[in-house]
Every structure is written in structure tokens, then in C-alpha cells.
Scaffold this active site. Structure first.
Site, PDB file in Angstrom:
ATOM      1  N   GLN A  42      -2.246  -3.663  35.268  1.00 13.58           N
ATOM      2  CA  GLN A  42      -3.148  -3.482  36.407  1.00 13.58           C
ATOM      3  C   GLN A  42      -3.840  -4.774  36.834  1.00 13.58           C
ATOM      4  OE1 GLN A  42      -4.742   0.311  34.382  1.00 13.58           O
ATOM      5  NE2 GLN A  42      -5.148   0.693  36.538  1.00 13.58           N
ATOM      6  N   HIS A 136      -0.542   0.716  27.284  1.00 14.72           N
ATOM      7  CA  HIS A 136      -1.315   1.294  28.394  1.00 14.72           C
ATOM      8  C   HIS A 136      -0.311   1.666  29.484  1.00 14.72           C
ATOM      9  CE1 HIS A 136      -5.466   1.592  30.339  1.00 14.72           C
ATOM     10  NE2 HIS A 136      -4.628   1.985  31.279  1.00 14.72           N
ATOM     11  N   ASN A 180      -2.842   4.633  25.348  1.00 11.85           N
ATOM     12  CA  ASN A 180      -3.833   5.009  26.355  1.00 11.85           C
ATOM     13  C   ASN A 180      -3.401   6.318  27.026  1.00 11.85           C
ATOM     14  OD1 ASN A 180      -6.110   4.183  28.342  1.00 11.85           O
ATOM     15  ND2 ASN A 180      -4.403   4.778  29.655  1.00 11.85           N
ATOM     16  N   GLU A 181      -4.211   7.340  26.917  1.00 10.83           N
ATOM     17  CA  GLU A 181      -4.003   8.618  27.625  1.00 10.83           C
ATOM     18  C   GLU A 181      -2.572   9.170  27.515  1.00 10.83           C
ATOM     19  OE1 GLU A 181      -5.306   7.894  31.660  1.00 10.83           O
ATOM     20  OE2 GLU A 181      -7.418   7.932  31.101  1.00 10.83           O
TER      21      GLU A 181
HETATM   22  O1  IFM Z   1      -6.715   3.124  36.193  1.00 10.26           O
HETATM   23  C1  IFM Z   1      -6.683   4.179  35.288  1.00 10.26           C
HETATM   24  C2  IFM Z   1      -6.388   3.679  33.884  1.00 10.26           C
HETATM   25  O2  IFM Z   1      -5.205   2.957  33.830  1.00 10.26           O
HETATM   26  C3  IFM Z   1      -6.294   4.846  32.923  1.00 10.26           C
HETATM   27  N1  IFM Z   1      -7.425   5.740  33.035  1.00 10.26           N
HETATM   28  C4  IFM Z   1      -7.849   6.144  34.353  1.00 10.26           C
HETATM   29  C5  IFM Z   1      -8.004   4.929  35.243  1.00 10.26           C
HETATM   30  C6  IFM Z   1      -8.511   5.345  36.640  1.00 10.26           C
HETATM   31  O3  IFM Z   1      -7.604   6.193  37.262  1.00 10.26           O
END
Ligand code: IFM
Length: 434
Positions: A42, A136, A180-181
Site C-alpha cells: 500500500q 499483509h 493480516n486479517e
Molecule cells: O487498508 C486496509 C488494510 O490493508 C487492512 N485493514 C483495513 C484497512 C482499511 O480498509
């Protein structure tokens, strides 16, 4: 935010300001972590070997625009670290890019490993605890082309990468997050607003184009067009193996993963809430039994009806963009996840997409207040990390949404801290949300 399909351990619960304790030869860790987060794809720019980069490029694509240079943090990471430090925060969460470190299977780039090791060391020099995410969302193109998380070898491949990168990093890292998530795709299946069929078709066509470009007949990613459920056991196994690999390098390294969890409200007596939780969180709660902490990432509330999530009641307070205004969601999730897992909780992400930074200025004290209230009620909370440090590439939505404490000029990459950055910095320095 969904990537494709829509979107302490040290000083546990200690009083603010108590003396930090360091293992011999290691940096002292803050008693409470105050930080800002980013992710490689990002912010770095030109992450050309990643699966998502390819999906941004193919025709058709479901991305609003390609990530391109992003925030040029590949070159400007020292500026980013300097901003975190100047704000008065004490930790920086960032991710390392697997596709840079292992551009071809089994071929590791010492230059990129050294690059990330320099960021870790520089954080320490600036008095920041580095929190490193090993995955991520993005994976190398070759990994996706080989079946991604459907490939039976995927846990071994991920653990091998973590071990190689970890050799140079683990000494300086404060906390490691394997994933991540990883539950995001599961959560999407319960959404009040399923993706329109036309969007899903376009996504499938996009993934088929990426497969052709990779000469693969099994290009796959967790947040793609397939049912994620068969992939989850491999992701959980990958987490366990990666944790073991990292611990083999440093036995006292706190390892966890982060989960996307909204503050859930049952809206009917026979709500599907517990079924949803069993589906979306339970596999991971089982996977973290031997972890040191759980990372919590909260972006609002979710109202759960008899079958799935439903729209919020008409009379909830709303933000300018129509979404519900409820900053205290994160405190409720901190309490829930600790109650469900018994683990210390680190808020690894929390924030809002706000064009008007004054919304974030109001949001942060309320959100942090809810977290500190949970801590004061006895939940072992390790810290609060805001998403995001920078306005950055918000996946499918491109550069539209603004989650940053710091604005980034899209031409010059100049960074300009917003008033909300000062607000978080003041909270970090005083330890008080008010
Ligand atoms: O930008 C994302 C991030 O990569 C992961 N969690 C949520 C954020 C906002 O949408």
C-alpha cells in the site's frame, strides 16, 4: 477493507509510565504501545512481483487504478519512521513483502532482507518498537500461480519465507504478526451487501487473465473468486508453522496474527451471531492458542440478523459519508476477543476513511478512550496502533479513501501530517485519551 471481494506480552496491563524491562542485550519495550500502521504494497510502490500488482494490470481488472509508485516508501521509509517518532508515538507497524524477498521459489534476495532489517534497526535507533507483519494480503506471483493457499505445500512455503526473513529481523522486532486479517474473506460471506453478480464475474475474468499471464491453470488467492473455506486450514497451519519458525530463531519473540472483527450486535432473538463467530473467528481462535497475543482490527459495527448481517437501524448516528458513527466499537471488540481467547490484545488497526480530517480528530480520542476503558476494566491491552500512518493505496478503491494521519502528495510524495496526527501524538505522550 477487503482486498478483492468488496471490499504485553511485555508489561502486560502495567500502569502507564512504569519502568520498561529489557531482556539482556535487547531494547527496552514500551509499557503500552502507541503507534501507526502501514503495509508494504500500500505504500512502497512498484511491487511488481506480487499477485495483486498483476491483478491491477490485467484486463479486465476490478481495481479502480493501479498502485504504481504508491507513497514511494521503498525509498522514503526513513521519512516515514521519522514522522512516527516526531509525533511522539513509540511503535511503527509495517509489513515485509514476500514477493521482493523471494521473487522466485527458493531464491531469496539478501538485498531486500537487508532492506527490511535496516528499517527495523532504524526504528530502534529512533526509539520505536518495530512491529512486523510477514503477510499483509499480497503473495508472490509464483505462489498464487502455484495454487496459493489451495496448494498443500503452502504452509511449508510460508514458514520457509518467514524463517529466512526472520533470521535478519527477529532480534530487533518487538512483536511479529504472521498474517493480516486472514479471516476477511470469511467475513465477507456474511455481509449485508453481497457483491453484485456482475462484479463477481468481472473478478473471475480478472483472475483468469492473471492465470493466463502466469501460464497457470490454478492461480488462486485467499480473497479471490473461490470459496475461501477450504483454504483456511492451510492458512492456520501456515500461521502455526511460521510461529514455530520464528520462535526457533528467537524463543521469546511475541508472535500473533491480526483479525478483522467488527463490534457485533445481535438484532433479533434468534440472531446468527454465534454461527457467524464460529465460522469467521473460531478457526483462528484455535490457531492462536499458543500465541502471545491477538491483533484486533476494527472499523465499526456489524448488526447480525437471523441469517446474516443486516443494515444498521435507521436512527444510528451517521458520518458525512453515511456510515455509522461509533468510535467505541474497538473497545468492545478488545473485550470480546480477550474473553473468547484469554489472550492479551494488541489493537493493530483502527481508523476511518475520512476526507475531512476533523472527523478523525473527533474519532481518535473516543476510540482510544474505549480501549483504555477496557484495559482499566482488567483486559490486558498491549497497545493501540492507528490505521494508517499515510494516505495510501486502498486496494480496490485505489487512492480515493483517506485513512492517513499524514497526507501524501501524489506527484511529489511530500508528506504533511494532519491535525489528527497531533491528536494521537498528544494521547501517546500523556497516556490519556482526553
Ligand atoms: O487498508 C486496509 C488494510 O490493508 C487492512 N485493514 C483495513 C484497512 C482499511 O480498509
Amino acid at each position: 477493507m477487503n482486498v478483492l471481494n468488496r471490499r504485553g506480552v511485555l508489561g502486560l496491563g502495567a500502569a502507564m509510565g512504569a519502568a520498561a524491562v529489557a531482556a539482556p542485550g535487547r531494547a527496552a519495550e514500551p509499557d503500552f504501545l502507541w503507534g501507526a500502521a502501514t503495509a508494504g504494497h500500500q505504500i512502497e510502490g512498484n511491487n511488481v512481483n506480487a499477485d495483486i500488482w498483476l491483478l491491477e494490470q490485467v484486463d479486465p481488472t476490478v481495481f479502480a487504478e493501479p498502485s504504481g509508485d504508491a507513497c514511494d516508501s521503498l525509498h522514503r521509509w526513513r521519512e516515514d519512521v521519522a514522522i512516527v517518532s516526531a509525533l511522539g508515538l513509540n511503535c511503527y507497524r509495517f509489513s515485509i513483502e514476500w514477493s521482493r524477498i523471494e521473487p522466485a521459489p527458493g531464491q531469496f534476495s539478501q538485498a531486500y532482507i537487508d532492506h527490511y532489517a535496516r528499517i527495523v534497526a532504524h526504528c530502534r535507533d529512533q526509539g520505536l518498537a518495530p512491529i512486523v507483519t510477514f503477510n499483509h494480503f499480497t503473495t508472490p506471483r509464483w505462489f498464487a500461480a502455484d495454487g496459493g493457499w489451495e496448494n498443500p505445500d503452502s504452509p511449508d512455503l510460508f514458514a520457509r519465507f518467514c524463517e529466512r526473513a526472520g533470521r535478519a529481523l527477529t532480534d530487533g522486532v518487538s512483536h511479529a504478526l504472521t498474517f493480516n486479517e486472514p479471516n476477511l474473506a470469511l467475513g465477507g460471506r456474511w455481509s449485508a451487501n453481497p457483491l453484485p453478480a456482475a462484479f463477481q464475474d468481472r473478478m473471475s475474468a480478472s483472475i483468469a487473465a492473471a492465470a493466463r499471464a502466469s501460464s497457470s491453470d490454478r492461480f488462486s488467492l485467499l480473497m479471490g473468486d473461490r470459496d475461501p473455506r477450504p483454504m483456511i486450514p492451510k492458512v492456520v497451519a501456515a500461521h502455526r508453522q511460521a510461529r514455530a519458525a520464528l520462535r526457533s530463531l528467537r524463543s521469546d519473540l511475541p508472535v500473533g496474527l491480526s483479525l478483522a472483527i467488527p463490534d457485533e450486535v445481535a438484532v433479533v432473538a434468534d440472531s446468527a451471531l454465534e454461527r457467524k463467530r464460529a465460522d469467521v473467528y473460531q478457526p483462528f481462535f484455535e490457531g492462536v492458542v499458543d500465541d502471545e497475543f491477538v491483533g484486533v482490527q476494527t472499523y465499526g459495527r456489524d448488526y447480525v440478523g437471523a441469517e446474516k448481517s443486516v443494515e444498521p437501524p435507521a436512527d444510528v448516528p451517521r458520518r458525512a459519508n453515511g456510515k455509522e458513527w461509533f468510535p467505541a466499537a474497538v473497545g468492545n471488540v478488545v473485550r470480546y476477543v480477550h474473553q473468547a481467547t484469554g489472550k492479551p490484545i494488541l489493537v493493530t488497526e483502527n481508523g476511518i476513511d475520512a476526507e475531512d480530517d476533523l472527523e478523525r480528530v473527533r474519532f481518535i480520542p473516543e476510540a482510544v478512550g474505549s480501549v483504555l476503558a477496557a484495559r482499566d476494566a482488567g483486559v490486558p491491552v498491549l497497545g493501540y496502533i492507528h490505521w494508517s500512518l499515510l494516505d495510501n493505496f486502498e486496494w480496490l478503491s485505489g487512492y480515493g479513501p483517506k485513512y492517513g494521519l499524514v497526507a501524501v502528495d501524489r506527484q511529489t510524495f511530500r508528506r504533511t501530517p494532519k491535525p489528527s496526527a497531533e491528536v494521537l501524538g498528544r494521547i501517546a505522550r500523556t497516556g490519556r485519551a482526553t
